[in-house]
Design an enzyme around this catalytic site. Structure first.
Site, PDB file in Angstrom:
ATOM      1  N   CYS A 261     -15.432   7.601  -5.245  1.00  0.00           N
ATOM      2  CA  CYS A 261     -15.700   7.874  -3.832  1.00  0.00           C
ATOM      3  C   CYS A 261     -15.908   9.375  -3.619  1.00  0.00           C
ATOM      4  O   CYS A 261     -16.574   9.805  -2.689  1.00  0.00           O
ATOM      5  CB  CYS A 261     -14.563   7.396  -2.951  1.00  0.00           C
ATOM      6  SG  CYS A 261     -14.123   5.706  -3.246  1.00  0.00           S
TER       7      CYS A 261
ATOM      8  N   ARG B  58     -14.643   3.361   7.156  1.00  0.00           N
ATOM      9  CA  ARG B  58     -14.772   2.092   6.431  1.00  0.00           C
ATOM     10  C   ARG B  58     -13.549   1.186   6.490  1.00  0.00           C
ATOM     11  O   ARG B  58     -13.630   0.026   6.132  1.00  0.00           O
ATOM     12  CB  ARG B  58     -15.123   2.361   4.965  1.00  0.00           C
ATOM     13  CG  ARG B  58     -14.052   3.176   4.239  1.00  0.00           C
ATOM     14  CD  ARG B  58     -14.552   3.688   2.897  1.00  0.00           C
ATOM     15  NE  ARG B  58     -13.536   4.490   2.221  1.00  0.00           N
ATOM     16  CZ  ARG B  58     -13.245   5.753   2.518  1.00  0.00           C
ATOM     17  NH1 ARG B  58     -13.892   6.360   3.490  1.00  0.00           N
ATOM     18  NH2 ARG B  58     -12.324   6.393   1.850  1.00  0.00           N
TER      19      ARG B  58
ATOM     20  N   ASP C  60       0.837  -1.201   0.000  1.00  0.00           N
ATOM     21  CA  ASP C  60       0.000   0.000   0.000  1.00  0.00           C
ATOM     22  C   ASP C  60       0.868   1.245   0.000  1.00  0.00           C
ATOM     23  O   ASP C  60       1.902   1.294   0.656  1.00  0.00           O
ATOM     24  CB  ASP C  60      -0.939   0.016   1.213  1.00  0.00           C
ATOM     25  CG  ASP C  60      -1.975   1.122   1.100  1.00  0.00           C
ATOM     26  OD1 ASP C  60      -3.101   0.828   0.638  1.00  0.00           O
ATOM     27  OD2 ASP C  60      -1.667   2.279   1.437  1.00  0.00           O
TER      28      ASP C  60
ATOM     29  N   ASN D 274      -8.215   1.985  -8.171  1.00  0.00           N
ATOM     30  CA  ASN D 274      -8.072   2.559  -9.514  1.00  0.00           C
ATOM     31  C   ASN D 274      -7.825   1.491 -10.576  1.00  0.00           C
ATOM     32  O   ASN D 274      -7.240   0.444 -10.302  1.00  0.00           O
ATOM     33  CB  ASN D 274      -6.950   3.603  -9.528  1.00  0.00           C
ATOM     34  CG  ASN D 274      -5.600   2.976  -9.273  1.00  0.00           C
ATOM     35  OD1 ASN D 274      -4.924   2.515 -10.197  1.00  0.00           O
ATOM     36  ND2 ASN D 274      -5.193   2.895  -8.000  1.00  0.00           N
TER      37      ASN D 274
END
Ligand SMILES: [Zn+2]
Length: 321
Positions: free
Chosen positions: A167, A51, A40, A111
């Site tokens: 989003c 979330r 990440d 993405n």
């Protein structure tokens, strides 16, 4: 018992550890998958906590990289899982190093660019992967078993463009993310335990608010597919990668400067110009209305704009060109 042992011996890579990736990592680690590689590029922010269920307020206050915070959380509930964290952006240059040696790749990205890159790598190296996405109240997922089922390019030869919800525009319902991740994690467990006959062979989408479910057949490759048919791996070749606007973040990532940065040195240099914070993993430089987060590999996330030209000029001014 036999299935559980297979899970323990399994090696899985999760690309992206935001909402979907957190949920996938948590479910698989708790299920007993023995090795997770978490890749990440981002750090935890307060707005993620709605979330992204592996993180808490302390992680956000410390701006911990998500891959690092995820490994710490997993260690707290299942010490027997080996977690390898990589704070980096999956790119054509590092795809082989990042994705080598795993049996399955899971999509926790936000993405299409990265998804096509995963798809190229997976098809080229015959590694299964599971596409998963969520936006608004809507989740979508598809298993890709190279040369057996459709790949991402078979189903979407071009990346969806135009008025696609993100989003930013649609928000995201936390239960939709967890729904999509739960379906994908279940398929992952089937794959890792060898229950191939039980795998779903469709592109499944589900809108939890409207109670609408759609399935599109994806059981076999499209005959003229550029990726799995003609073996043209254009995304792995990686020509002209654009800067990436981070979903829901009013931020742009600058990733073209692949040169190491000494964070302590940079911290000294930037202190006269604004507020500087550093935690060993990254440096955060605030100068209203912008905030530049700099990683040791030279990558940066510029917050306060979605204009890549503005982001690039801020980078050049404060970090160097
Ligand atoms: Zn294909």
């Amino acid at each position: 018992m036999e299935g559980q042992e297979k899970l323990l011996a399994s090696r899985v890579a999760i690309v992206g550890c935001g909402a979907t990736g957190s949920s996938l990592a948590s479910l698989l680690a708790r299920a007993g998958v023995g090795y997770l590689r978490i890749i990440d590029r981002d750090f935890v922010e307060p707005s993620n906590l709605q979330r992204q269920n592996l993180f808490d307020e302390k992680d956000a206050a410390e701006s911990l990289p998500k891959a690092v915070a995820a490994a710490a959380k997993i260690g707290g509930f299942n010490r027997e899982v080996t977690v390898e964290s990589h704070v980096t952006d999956l790119s054509p240059q590092n795809a082989d190093a990042m994705l080598r040696g795993v049996q399955l790749i899971l999509d926790g990205t936000d993405n299409f660019e990265t998804r096509y890159l995963i798809n190229d790598y997976a098809v080229q190296n015959a590694v299964p992967w599971i596409y998963t996405a969520a936006v608004g109240s809507y989740g979508i997922t598809m298993n890709v078993i190279p040369q057996e089922t459709a790949c991402l390019s078979c189903v979407f030869p071009q990346r969806p463009s135009g008025t696609v919800d993100t989003c930013d525009t649609a928000g995201i319902l936390n239960s939709a993310v967890n729904f999509a991740a739960s379906v994908a994690a279940t398929e992952a467990i089937k794959l890792l335990t060898g229950a191939k006959d039980s795998l779903r062979r469709t592109l499944l989408s589900y809108d939890l608010w409207r109670n609408e479910r759609t399935e599109v057949a994806a059981a076999s490759p499209a005959p003229d597919c550029r990726t799995c048919g003609r073996k043209e791996f254009v995304h792995l070749a990686g020509e002209g990668r654009p800067h990436i606007t981070l979903c829901g973040r009013n931020s742009v990532q600058i990733h073209e400067h692949a040169r190491p940065i000494d964070l302590a040195e940079m911290s000294k240099r930037l202190t006269p110009h604004g507020q500087v914070r550093q935690n060993g993993f990254m440096l955060k430089f605030s100068k209203e209305p912008y905030e530049i987060t700099l990683f040791p590999d030279g990558r940066a996330i510029v917050k306060g704009t979605i204009d890549t030209a503005v982001a690039r000029s801020l980078y050049a001014r404060y970090v160097g060109s």
